[in-house]
Write a protein that holds these residues in place. Structure first.
Motif, PDB file in Angstrom:
ATOM      1  N   LYS A   9     -19.699  -0.962 -19.818  1.00 24.71           N
ATOM      2  CA  LYS A   9     -20.306  -0.654 -21.114  1.00 24.71           C
ATOM      3  C   LYS A   9     -21.806  -0.926 -21.113  1.00 24.71           C
ATOM      4  O   LYS A   9     -22.599  -0.133 -21.660  1.00 24.71           O
ATOM      5  CB  LYS A   9     -19.619  -1.483 -22.204  1.00 24.71           C
ATOM      6  CG  LYS A   9     -20.278  -1.405 -23.573  1.00 24.71           C
ATOM      7  CD  LYS A   9     -19.624  -2.387 -24.532  1.00 24.71           C
ATOM      8  CE  LYS A   9     -20.381  -2.489 -25.851  1.00 24.71           C
ATOM      9  NZ  LYS A   9     -19.808  -3.533 -26.743  1.00 24.71           N
ATOM     10  N   ASN A  10     -22.224  -2.023 -20.506  1.00 23.69           N
ATOM     11  CA  ASN A  10     -23.623  -2.440 -20.573  1.00 23.69           C
ATOM     12  C   ASN A  10     -24.415  -2.131 -19.311  1.00 23.69           C
ATOM     13  O   ASN A  10     -25.543  -2.591 -19.165  1.00 23.69           O
ATOM     14  CB  ASN A  10     -23.689  -3.940 -20.884  1.00 23.69           C
ATOM     15  CG  ASN A  10     -23.143  -4.269 -22.262  1.00 23.69           C
ATOM     16  OD1 ASN A  10     -23.755  -3.939 -23.269  1.00 23.69           O
ATOM     17  ND2 ASN A  10     -21.979  -4.899 -22.308  1.00 23.69           N
ATOM     18  N   LYS A  11     -23.783  -1.378 -18.394  1.00 25.95           N
ATOM     19  CA  LYS A  11     -24.463  -0.948 -17.161  1.00 25.95           C
ATOM     20  C   LYS A  11     -25.053  -2.139 -16.401  1.00 25.95           C
ATOM     21  O   LYS A  11     -26.214  -2.123 -15.961  1.00 25.95           O
ATOM     22  CB  LYS A  11     -25.541   0.086 -17.471  1.00 25.95           C
ATOM     23  CG  LYS A  11     -25.010   1.388 -18.059  1.00 25.95           C
ATOM     24  CD  LYS A  11     -26.132   2.383 -18.310  1.00 25.95           C
ATOM     25  CE  LYS A  11     -25.598   3.736 -18.756  1.00 25.95           C
ATOM     26  NZ  LYS A  11     -24.798   3.662 -19.995  1.00 25.95           N
ATOM     27  N   THR A  12     -24.252  -3.172 -16.259  1.00 26.03           N
ATOM     28  CA  THR A  12     -24.651  -4.392 -15.547  1.00 26.03           C
ATOM     29  C   THR A  12     -23.941  -4.452 -14.208  1.00 26.03           C
ATOM     30  O   THR A  12     -22.721  -4.251 -14.135  1.00 26.03           O
ATOM     31  CB  THR A  12     -24.295  -5.641 -16.371  1.00 26.03           C
ATOM     32  OG1 THR A  12     -24.958  -5.583 -17.637  1.00 26.03           O
ATOM     33  CG2 THR A  12     -24.713  -6.903 -15.645  1.00 26.03           C
ATOM     34  N   ARG A  13     -24.681  -4.752 -13.156  1.00 22.31           N
ATOM     35  CA  ARG A  13     -24.068  -4.911 -11.829  1.00 22.31           C
ATOM     36  C   ARG A  13     -23.692  -6.381 -11.638  1.00 22.31           C
ATOM     37  O   ARG A  13     -24.428  -7.284 -12.053  1.00 22.31           O
ATOM     38  CB  ARG A  13     -25.023  -4.463 -10.720  1.00 22.31           C
ATOM     39  CG  ARG A  13     -25.386  -3.002 -10.778  1.00 22.31           C
ATOM     40  CD  ARG A  13     -26.291  -2.592  -9.625  1.00 22.31           C
ATOM     41  NE  ARG A  13     -25.541  -2.324  -8.403  1.00 22.31           N
ATOM     42  CZ  ARG A  13     -26.102  -1.909  -7.260  1.00 22.31           C
ATOM     43  NH1 ARG A  13     -27.422  -1.774  -7.181  1.00 22.31           N
ATOM     44  NH2 ARG A  13     -25.357  -1.669  -6.186  1.00 22.31           N
ATOM     45  N   LEU A  14     -22.569  -6.583 -10.981  1.00 20.63           N
ATOM     46  CA  LEU A  14     -22.052  -7.941 -10.730  1.00 20.63           C
ATOM     47  C   LEU A  14     -22.176  -8.268  -9.253  1.00 20.63           C
ATOM     48  O   LEU A  14     -21.785  -7.472  -8.390  1.00 20.63           O
ATOM     49  CB  LEU A  14     -20.589  -8.032 -11.158  1.00 20.63           C
ATOM     50  CG  LEU A  14     -19.850  -9.329 -10.789  1.00 20.63           C
ATOM     51  CD1 LEU A  14     -20.422 -10.514 -11.549  1.00 20.63           C
ATOM     52  CD2 LEU A  14     -18.355  -9.194 -11.054  1.00 20.63           C
ATOM     53  N   ILE A  15     -22.699  -9.463  -8.963  1.00 25.04           N
ATOM     54  CA  ILE A  15     -22.710 -10.013  -7.600  1.00 25.04           C
ATOM     55  C   ILE A  15     -21.991 -11.347  -7.655  1.00 25.04           C
ATOM     56  O   ILE A  15     -22.352 -12.217  -8.446  1.00 25.04           O
ATOM     57  CB  ILE A  15     -24.140 -10.220  -7.080  1.00 25.04           C
ATOM     58  CG1 ILE A  15     -24.925  -8.910  -7.098  1.00 25.04           C
ATOM     59  CG2 ILE A  15     -24.113 -10.790  -5.659  1.00 25.04           C
ATOM     60  CD1 ILE A  15     -26.386  -9.074  -6.698  1.00 25.04           C
ATOM     61  N   THR A  16     -20.986 -11.519  -6.810  1.00 23.68           N
ATOM     62  CA  THR A  16     -20.242 -12.775  -6.833  1.00 23.68           C
ATOM     63  C   THR A  16     -19.668 -13.097  -5.463  1.00 23.68           C
ATOM     64  O   THR A  16     -19.318 -12.201  -4.689  1.00 23.68           O
ATOM     65  CB  THR A  16     -19.091 -12.724  -7.858  1.00 23.68           C
ATOM     66  OG1 THR A  16     -18.379 -13.964  -7.834  1.00 23.68           O
ATOM     67  CG2 THR A  16     -18.120 -11.585  -7.571  1.00 23.68           C
TER      68      THR A  16
END
Length: 439
Positions: free
Chosen positions: A75-82
């Motif tokens: 929805k918020n066009k956020t990329r995740l790095i984990t």
């Protein structure tokens, strides 16, 4: 090339709260969300879970975190790095895809591989802690190298919205998107040092927003039941402004930033990472608004030639037991109980420890209370390589109920398998990181 990017930290360790990451992703207007969930012992324990079940070995909270985060990331066009992939990032990626399918979400996952170097061990490598061959520690169970930004860059260059790794150095999780989005030269070690400072400040999440800082008497922090996690705006020159979502609890101040800057730092002029030897000694903080601290300064020297590798080994079993004494002469009765256990079974264990919680458990007898406390809790623990002997500690403590001294209560007993962790160095040329794309 962007002028600035915004990165949030939604978790600072494996067992961290889940809702701060949801709030950051929903309201933080982030470019990237980082979940930093690995420690040396965490990944060794994950390797043990993978040995028992090859489909496991990733972070135990992965599914719960992804259930809430995936819709918000899209929805918020956020990329995740984990680094929640822990000992099994590929299995973690498959699980994320399964969750996405159930939610009818189209998402691409990049898996960073190459940190697991167990098959490269020879046993003759020298531990940094003990100065002896690692084979002398017994049964080795894992070896994971601290990868850096070089391993993450191909994943960032893909269009994957989720990037999941195994062991990557904590600040590198934050530094990689800075280098990628701001167009930094990976050989500009001054900029990499500045970015590493910012990554280090954010990596423990709620610590910089007042969690680790708080003391209700000398350093009060409001709203800790709703502690917000931090985000940072990073600029082309390597400076940044750290803040948190408005309305969340906690605080971001020069004082909270200073405490986090020095957290787990031995030499502030030489903070070694796979990417750079960072210099923290010239960092400057400026309060530029409520819960807004500007970070500038810092720098770095050329990256080291070797990677740190965390090696896990089977260190036996710990048996423990606890029992409480209260009322008149509580301390004396608890100490008599400890003396009884010591005489009965101390000789059976490789290591043995007796603590009087509330008196000596944290700092030893030299700092114990001078007065007689109303209540004391005795804790006894013994480590052994013999699985059969480990439960005897708790059994002996429990037996104090009727075998004295008087008035013991609230006994508990426990046995746990122990994973030890040591470190070695490995030439960086021996590591060949790679990525795989799912979805």
């Amino acid at each position: 090339m962007k002028e600035k990017i915004r990165i949030g930290c939604g978790a600072g360790f494996s067992g961290d709260r889940i809702e701060p990451a949801l709030i950051l992703t929903e309201k933080g207007n982030l470019d990237y969300l980082v979940l930093e969930c690995l420690a040396e012992r965490t990944i060794a324990l994950a390797q043990k879970r993978k040995q028992h079940d090859p489909s496991l070995g990733y972070d135990p909270l992965l599914e719960r975190r992804m259930e809430g985060l995936l819709p918000l990331l899209v929805k918020n066009k956020t990329r995740l790095i984990t680094n929640m992939g822990a000992a099994n990032p590929m299995a973690a990626a498959v699980k994320i895809q399964d969750i996405a399918k159930k939610k009818n979400i189209q998402i691409k996952v990049a898996v960073v591989l190459g940190d697991d170097v167990f098959d490269q061990l020879h046993g003759e490598e020298i531990s940094l802690e003990g100065g002896k061959p690692i084979k002398s520690y017994g049964n080795l169970i894992s070896a994971n190298a601290y990868l850096g930004i070089h391993a993450l860059m191909p994943a960032l260059q893909s269009d994957a919205q989720v990037i999941i790794t195994g062991r990557v150095a904590d600040p590198s999780l934050f530094l990689a998107p800075m280098v990628y989005e701001l167009g930094w030269d990976p050989q500009d070690f001054d900029l990499l040092g500045k970015g590493t400072v910012i990554g280090h400040l954010l990596e423990c999440a709620g610590q910089i927003t007042g969690g680790y800082f708080a003391d209700p008497v000398t350093k009060p922090v409001n709203g800790m039941e709703n502690l917000g996690h931090p985000y940072v705006d990073v600029f082309q020159d390597g400076s940044g402004i750290i803040s948190k979502v408005e309305g969340t609890g906690g605080q971001v101040t020069i004082r909270t930033a200073k405490e986090q800057l020095l957290y787990e730092v031995i030499d502030p002029q030489k903070y070694f990472t796979p990417d750079v030897v960072a210099n923290f000694s010239t960092v400057r903080f400026e309060q530029v608004g409520t819960d807004k601290v500007k970070v500038s300064g810092g720098g770095g020297l050329a990256r080291p030639d070797a990677f740190k590798v965390s090696v896990g080994y089977q260190a036996g079993y710990i048996g423990e037991g606890e029992i409480s004494y209260a009322g008149a002469h509580a301390k004396e009765r608890a100490m008599l109980a400890g003396e009884i256990i010591q005489k009965r079974i101390r000789h059976l264990y490789d290591e043995f420890r007796i603590d009087y919680i509330g008196l000596t458990a944290l700092h030893g007898p030299q700092f114990s209370a001078k007065s007689n406390p109303y209540e004391v809790r005795l804790r006894v623990a013994g480590r052994t390589g013999d699985k059969e002997k480990a439960p005897w500690v708790g059994e002996e403590v429990e037996a104090l109920y009727t075998n004295g001294p008087a008035g013991g209560g609230g006994a508990r007993k426990n046995v746990q398998e122990v994973v030890g962790v040591i470190s070695i160095l490995m030439d960086r040329d021996n590591l060949k990181p790679e990525i795989q794309i799912l979805g």
